[in-house]
Design a protein around this motif. Structure first.
Motif, short mmCIF file in Angstrom:
data_model
loop_
_atom_site.label_atom_id
_atom_site.label_comp_id
_atom_site.label_asym_id
_atom_site.label_seq_id
_atom_site.Cartn_x
_atom_site.Cartn_y
_atom_site.Cartn_z
N ASP A 149 -13.27 -8.58 -21.50
CA ASP A 149 -12.24 -8.93 -20.52
C ASP A 149 -11.99 -7.76 -19.56
OD1 ASP A 149 -11.45 -11.59 -21.63
OD2 ASP A 149 -11.04 -10.35 -23.38
N CYS A 150 -12.01 -6.54 -20.13
CA CYS A 150 -11.80 -5.35 -19.29
C CYS A 150 -12.97 -5.16 -18.33
CB CYS A 150 -11.63 -4.10 -20.16
SG CYS A 150 -10.22 -4.20 -21.26
N GLU A 151 -14.12 -5.68 -18.68
CA GLU A 151 -15.29 -5.59 -17.81
C GLU A 151 -15.24 -6.70 -16.75
OE1 GLU A 151 -19.01 -5.44 -19.98
OE2 GLU A 151 -20.16 -6.06 -18.20
N LEU A 152 -14.91 -7.91 -17.19
CA LEU A 152 -15.00 -9.06 -16.28
C LEU A 152 -13.90 -9.09 -15.21
CD1 LEU A 152 -16.22 -11.80 -15.45
CD2 LEU A 152 -14.78 -12.88 -17.20
N MET A 153 -12.65 -8.86 -15.62
CA MET A 153 -11.56 -9.12 -14.70
C MET A 153 -11.56 -8.25 -13.43
SD MET A 153 -9.16 -11.17 -13.93
CE MET A 153 -7.91 -11.11 -12.64
N TRP B 290 -9.22 -20.01 -13.48
CA TRP B 290 -7.95 -19.65 -12.84
C TRP B 290 -6.86 -19.39 -13.88
CZ3 TRP B 290 -7.39 -17.54 -8.43
CH2 TRP B 290 -8.24 -17.85 -7.36
N ARG B 291 -6.87 -20.16 -14.96
CA ARG B 291 -5.90 -19.90 -16.04
C ARG B 291 -6.12 -18.53 -16.63
NH1 ARG B 291 -6.30 -25.55 -19.37
NH2 ARG B 291 -5.38 -26.78 -17.69
N TYR B 292 -7.40 -18.19 -16.82
CA TYR B 292 -7.76 -16.87 -17.35
C TYR B 292 -7.22 -15.77 -16.44
CZ TYR B 292 -11.00 -13.04 -18.61
OH TYR B 292 -11.53 -11.84 -18.96
N PHE C 15 -8.41 -15.53 -23.78
CA PHE C 15 -9.36 -14.56 -23.23
C PHE C 15 -10.78 -14.93 -23.64
CE2 PHE C 15 -5.26 -12.29 -23.57
CZ PHE C 15 -5.05 -12.13 -22.19
N LEU C 16 -11.74 -14.08 -23.30
CA LEU C 16 -13.14 -14.48 -23.47
C LEU C 16 -13.54 -14.73 -24.92
CD1 LEU C 16 -14.84 -12.10 -20.86
CD2 LEU C 16 -14.94 -14.61 -20.82
N THR C 17 -13.04 -13.88 -25.83
CA THR C 17 -13.51 -13.99 -27.21
C THR C 17 -12.40 -14.41 -28.17
OG1 THR C 17 -13.07 -11.66 -27.65
CG2 THR C 17 -15.28 -12.21 -26.86
N GLY C 18 -11.22 -14.70 -27.64
CA GLY C 18 -10.12 -15.09 -28.52
C GLY C 18 -8.81 -15.00 -27.77
N ARG D 277 -20.26 -21.26 -14.85
CA ARG D 277 -20.66 -21.15 -16.26
C ARG D 277 -19.59 -20.38 -17.06
NH1 ARG D 277 -25.48 -18.14 -16.35
NH2 ARG D 277 -25.58 -18.04 -14.08
N ILE D 278 -18.97 -19.39 -16.42
CA ILE D 278 -17.87 -18.68 -17.11
C ILE D 278 -16.69 -19.62 -17.30
CG2 ILE D 278 -16.24 -16.75 -16.95
CD1 ILE D 278 -18.43 -15.23 -15.34
N ASP D 279 -16.40 -20.41 -16.25
CA ASP D 279 -15.33 -21.41 -16.35
C ASP D 279 -15.62 -22.38 -17.50
OD1 ASP D 279 -13.02 -22.98 -15.21
OD2 ASP D 279 -14.63 -24.47 -14.92
N GLY D 280 -16.88 -22.78 -17.63
CA GLY D 280 -17.28 -23.72 -18.67
C GLY D 280 -17.06 -23.15 -20.07
N LEU D 281 -17.43 -21.88 -20.24
CA LEU D 281 -17.24 -21.23 -21.55
C LEU D 281 -15.75 -21.16 -21.90
CD1 LEU D 281 -18.95 -18.49 -23.38
CD2 LEU D 281 -16.64 -17.88 -22.64
N LEU D 282 -14.93 -20.76 -20.92
CA LEU D 282 -13.49 -20.65 -21.18
C LEU D 282 -12.89 -22.02 -21.51
CD1 LEU D 282 -12.63 -18.13 -18.31
CD2 LEU D 282 -12.30 -17.69 -20.76
N GLU D 283 -13.34 -23.03 -20.80
CA GLU D 283 -12.87 -24.41 -21.02
C GLU D 283 -13.24 -24.87 -22.43
OE1 GLU D 283 -11.32 -26.31 -18.61
OE2 GLU D 283 -11.04 -27.84 -20.16
N ARG D 284 -14.49 -24.63 -22.80
CA ARG D 284 -15.01 -25.08 -24.09
C ARG D 284 -14.33 -24.36 -25.25
NH1 ARG D 284 -19.49 -22.74 -26.02
NH2 ARG D 284 -20.27 -22.19 -23.97
#
Lengths: 260, 260
Positions: free
Chosen positions: A170-174, A200-202, A160-163, A148-155
């Motif tokens: 991002d500091c929380e997720l990575m 993976w790109r992220y 990064f997550l918000t721009g 689902r995270i991959d899907g959001l990044l793809e879409r």
């Protein structure tokens, strides 16, 4: 305090100096430890130091033998601890709030994005469930969350997550993705599917960033972190039991039956 | 030093007082620990104290937080440590030799019996191999060794290994049998077959003896002893490695391929 101090930015009168105390590695007290919140706030503050709104000092403390001045000041409190202008902030939520409200530039990191916030919030607990024991169902739940995270990044198509710039999410997720990658592979042979190309790109972009690489623990420290947790859990089990002594025997050898 | 002191015999001018320092439990520093050599010498000396040739004082030391006077006197030396008339004996072989040559009554414990000596000498290493990982071949080797001990006891028809009174070989064998029984069952579901009737009779007699029951650690302490060994072994693995950082990625996302 440890000798390992990373300085970034300039400690002149223009910008405040913020000190972040982080846990040291459980293998080598001079290395950074695998503490998720320590890395998260390290990254937040590193970004602000890069923007020159603060000067950052990072101190590692070996919790297996904390220096006397650390014990005097903080007793049983564990890092992360943020020190700003002589004020020590000990709780994670308060550290986050302080970075957002009081550290110059901090408010820019705290982007409002409910979709991202709810998408990443329970990811880490799924890793913990997977590490308890290899279990196909739990691995599938973790994989589905990553999907689902991959899907959001793809879409969204952003870096990064918000721009295209990093934010608090991002500091929380990575750091958590790195634990999933390293500990998941080591303990239960879990791998992030290569088909999650946007994810993976992220991660690829993150691996190029000083904010991530400077704050990231070694693979061995991540692995050791979970091994020690498991060992402590194992030990607890016996500690809670009333001592028993196995001295019964499974066959009949009463005095009569054993007499010559 | 711990407060837990077992006294046996009388500390008057007639018999010398021997002090044995043993390792405490890793769960509760006031309990006896699962140290095989500590229990072996405890049993040797307990038998001599019962015969009133010595007076015995047993002191447990919590090695996780040894008292300052213990560290001053013995630094990194681990129990068992035997103290006789102000002289501290630190090495296992020297302790054994001292009990045999210099402790009143000790020579009676050291029976000459080559068959028994060679029969019991490698038993414990087979348990260690079994505990590494559940393995039918290794379990069979341990079972076969126990079967030979059962055979000797059956053939000789004596209560103990060399006769109807205990000797040094019994003090060596029985603590190891107890570890095999408790840790073998816990970690790899290994059980001493009930068909080994002479061996079970032998253990039955031991379970009636104060020399064994007073010196025997709790099941939980035996189990925890091996858990901690395994955790340390696991930890060692990462400690010896050069730190590495997983930051490669398994797919091609070079700058060109990820450009929008």
């Amino acid at each position: 305090m440890s000798d390992e101090i990373a300085e970034n930015g300039t400690a002149n009168g223009d910008v405040p100096e913020i000190e972040l105390i982080i846990k040291a590695s459980t293998i080598d007290g001079r290395r950074k430890g695998a503490c998720l919140f320590c890395q998260e706030y390290f990254m937040d503050l590193y970004l602000l130091a890069e923007l020159k709104t603060i000067s950052l000092k990072v101190t590692t403390v070996d919790m297996q033998k904390p220096p006397p001045d650390f014990r005097t000041n903080f007793e049983a409190t564990h890092p992360p601890i943020l020190i700003d202008n002589g004020l020590a902030i000990l709780e994670n939520e308060k550290i986050e709030r302080h970075i957002m409200k009081s550290v110059p530039g901090g408010h820019n990191l705290f982007v409002q994005d409910k979709e991202v916030a709810s998408l990443i919030e329970n990811l880490y607990s799924k890793l913990k469930l997977v590490l308890v024991r290899k279990d196909d169902q739990k691995s599938a739940a973790l994989r589905s969350h990553l999907s689902r995270i991959d899907g959001l990044l793809e879409r969204r198509g952003t870096r990064f997550l918000t721009g295209d710039t990093m934010c608090c999410f991002d500091c929380e997720l990575m750091p958590r993705l790195q634990h999933i990658r390293v500990a998941g592979k080591y303990f239960v042979d879990f791998e992030i599917p290569t088909s999650f190309r946007a994810l993976w790109r992220y991660m690829y972009h993150m691996y190029q960033l000083d904010a991530f690489t400077q704050s990231c623990p070694a693979d061995q420290d991540i692995i050791n972190h979970y091994k020690l947790q498991q060992a402590l859990k194992m030990k607890k089990h016996e500690e809670l039991e009333t001592p028993t002594f196995t001295t019964s025997i499974p066959i009949d050898v009463s005095e009569n039956s054993i007499a010559e």
